[in-house]
Write an enzyme that holds these catalytic residues in place. Sequence first.
Site, PDB file in Angstrom:
ATOM      1  N   PRO A   1      18.595   1.547 -13.950  1.00  0.00           N
ATOM      2  CA  PRO A   1      19.572   0.820 -14.775  1.00  0.00           C
ATOM      3  C   PRO A   1      20.742   0.179 -14.025  1.00  0.00           C
ATOM      4  O   PRO A   1      21.897   0.591 -14.171  1.00  0.00           O
ATOM      5  CB  PRO A   1      20.062   1.911 -15.729  1.00  0.00           C
ATOM      6  CG  PRO A   1      19.976   3.167 -14.918  1.00  0.00           C
ATOM      7  CD  PRO A   1      18.749   3.001 -14.068  1.00  0.00           C
ATOM      8  N   CYS A   2      20.454  -0.877 -13.256  1.00  0.00           N
ATOM      9  CA  CYS A   2      21.526  -1.560 -12.533  1.00  0.00           C
ATOM     10  C   CYS A   2      22.522  -2.225 -13.483  1.00  0.00           C
ATOM     11  O   CYS A   2      23.641  -2.547 -13.071  1.00  0.00           O
ATOM     12  CB  CYS A   2      20.953  -2.558 -11.530  1.00  0.00           C
ATOM     13  SG  CYS A   2      19.768  -3.725 -12.215  1.00  0.00           S
ATOM     14  N   HIS A   3      22.151  -2.395 -14.758  1.00  0.00           N
ATOM     15  CA  HIS A   3      23.107  -2.940 -15.731  1.00  0.00           C
ATOM     16  C   HIS A   3      24.289  -2.002 -15.958  1.00  0.00           C
ATOM     17  O   HIS A   3      25.316  -2.426 -16.484  1.00  0.00           O
ATOM     18  CB  HIS A   3      22.410  -3.245 -17.066  1.00  0.00           C
ATOM     19  CG  HIS A   3      21.749  -2.066 -17.708  1.00  0.00           C
ATOM     20  ND1 HIS A   3      20.476  -1.653 -17.364  1.00  0.00           N
ATOM     21  CD2 HIS A   3      22.180  -1.200 -18.658  1.00  0.00           C
ATOM     22  CE1 HIS A   3      20.150  -0.594 -18.096  1.00  0.00           C
ATOM     23  NE2 HIS A   3      21.172  -0.299 -18.885  1.00  0.00           N
TER      24      HIS A   3
END
Length: 198
Positions: free
Chosen positions: A162-164
């Site tokens: 989850p780089c968001h």
Amino acid sequence: MVSTHGARSTDTTDDVPGAGPGRAARWTVVDSAIGPLLLVITHRGLVKVAFHADAAVCEEVLDALAPRLGGRPVHAPDDPAVARAVRQTAAYFAGELRTFDLPLDWSLVSGFHREVLRELLASVPYGTVAGYGELAGRVGQPGAAQAVGAAMGANPLPVVVPCHRIVERDGGIGGFGGGLEAKRTLLALEGVLPQPLF
């Protein structure tokens, strides 16, 4: 049942039914709240998630993956491992799944980038965010915020890894390979940002 624990990843084939090292990678496209996503699975696990997966993007990504994966992935939406990834992706976007439970193939990323992405997966759970510098500190490189940003940009497994959830220190949401609107949508889905009014 919604999982609330840290995401699991593995470099083994134990959780992929019928998997073997000689088996071709498989792919499909799944619709989502941020547009169509291309999912590519190897004998080790999910290896690639690509945004904006129209026909042209799929062709470009699959062609680029072919030399890295030992052959061009084949379209196999009914493959059990592919179907499992599709189900979990749909459940995530429906708000029914907080943590993906899929084997992951990390072969498209290495070195510092892989270290940062694994730390992200392990330590920034659903509904939370961390800063670029904070994540850099967690991997023992407190001055490497820009390098962490590069690792986020190189993430071959967005949404699942989850780089968001990595944002700017001053409150800005930072960049995102799928576009800022997609990042806002994902953060709103996880309750970090308010849902858009329209």
